[in-house]
Design an enzyme around this catalytic site. Sequence first.
Site, PDB file in Angstrom:
ATOM      1  N   VAL A 162       3.108  -5.863   2.870  1.00  0.00           N
ATOM      2  CA  VAL A 162       2.727  -7.090   3.577  1.00  0.00           C
ATOM      3  C   VAL A 162       3.441  -8.263   2.915  1.00  0.00           C
ATOM      4  CG1 VAL A 162       0.855  -8.614   4.289  1.00  0.00           C
ATOM      5  CG2 VAL A 162       0.491  -6.139   4.217  1.00  0.00           C
ATOM      6  N   LYS A 215     -14.169  -1.372   1.917  1.00  0.00           N
ATOM      7  CA  LYS A 215     -14.125  -1.397   0.451  1.00  0.00           C
ATOM      8  C   LYS A 215     -13.698  -2.782  -0.003  1.00  0.00           C
ATOM      9  CE  LYS A 215      -9.434   0.594   0.481  1.00  0.00           C
ATOM     10  NZ  LYS A 215      -8.584   1.703  -0.005  1.00  0.00           N
ATOM     11  N   GLY A 271       0.836  -1.188   0.000  1.00  0.00           N
ATOM     12  CA  GLY A 271       0.000   0.000   0.000  1.00  0.00           C
ATOM     13  C   GLY A 271       0.872   1.238   0.000  1.00  0.00           C
ATOM     14  N   ASP A 320     -13.063   2.668   6.330  1.00  0.00           N
ATOM     15  CA  ASP A 320     -12.524   2.421   4.993  1.00  0.00           C
ATOM     16  C   ASP A 320     -12.947   1.031   4.498  1.00  0.00           C
ATOM     17  OD1 ASP A 320     -11.187   3.086   2.666  1.00  0.00           O
ATOM     18  OD2 ASP A 320      -9.220   2.504   3.408  1.00  0.00           O
TER      19      ASP A 320
END
Length: 303
Positions: A35, A145, A30, A143
Amino acid sequence: MSYGASAGPNLLPFSSQLGRYRILEPLGQGATAVVYRAQDLTGRQVAFKVLNPAAASQPHMRSCFQLEYQTLARLRHPGILQVYEAGEANGRPFIAMELVEGGTLEEFLMRAKSIGEVAAIDIARQVAEALNYLHESGKIHRDVKISNVLLGPSGRAVLFDFGTVYDTYNPADHAPGIYGTPAFLAPEQIRSKGEPDKRSDLYSLGIVLYLMVTGRRPFYGSREEVLDAHLAQTPPPPSAWGWVSPELEQIILRALAKKPEDRFESGDEFAMALRGVDVVTEQPKPRLATRLRAWLEDTVRQE
């Protein structure tokens, strides 16, 4: 599988060691963190989230990262990603998390476009139940989504990425501003006035459900155009893009009401509505000759 966007810069080398974790492969990246699939000293594999150097140099980002771990460490729900520990090694803050083998809902929809009403209802119900638990714990995700929902191989839906979570018990810890992703933001999140509302998460889930059923979002355009649409435009009914069971369509439109008080009051209420949906298969249209004959017969009867 992935826990975010495709990997890019700031990657740690394969087999490098960070604390007691050995890096195996990147799973996603991100704006602030990467990750990895990693393995601890016992051989257990985990999802290993590491702040990139630029983010780690900012006290605010480190604070948000720590808040994400503290939030998840207190939560125990099958629809919320479990965390194991947080720490820092070689100047890099990290969080070791449950590894869900599968992929994100976003990745699945990129391949499948839409997934059918039965599967969409099941996924949305699971997320609604997870949100109900989260809200009862005094937290708002902010958030929700498709890229923040993991799908496990057994059909389990798991909500993750709590970097923008709002703690209603400690509102002073949060700076004002717009948090979340424009395509999924509730009108009140855009106005950014007052304390965040749990029904904002349910609006975002309504967008997710709309997308799963129709293969598209209700609003498109530039960032400002999409934000304005959330504030002022009535979303096209899902049936504008294809067959949708009438009862499911009404649930989606209720979730997307402009005023929070016109939406579902809780994740549990949303989930209960989804459990009771009567999925109606679209009836095939009669052949043209059959329709013409029926029209002629009806005309004769009227004469």
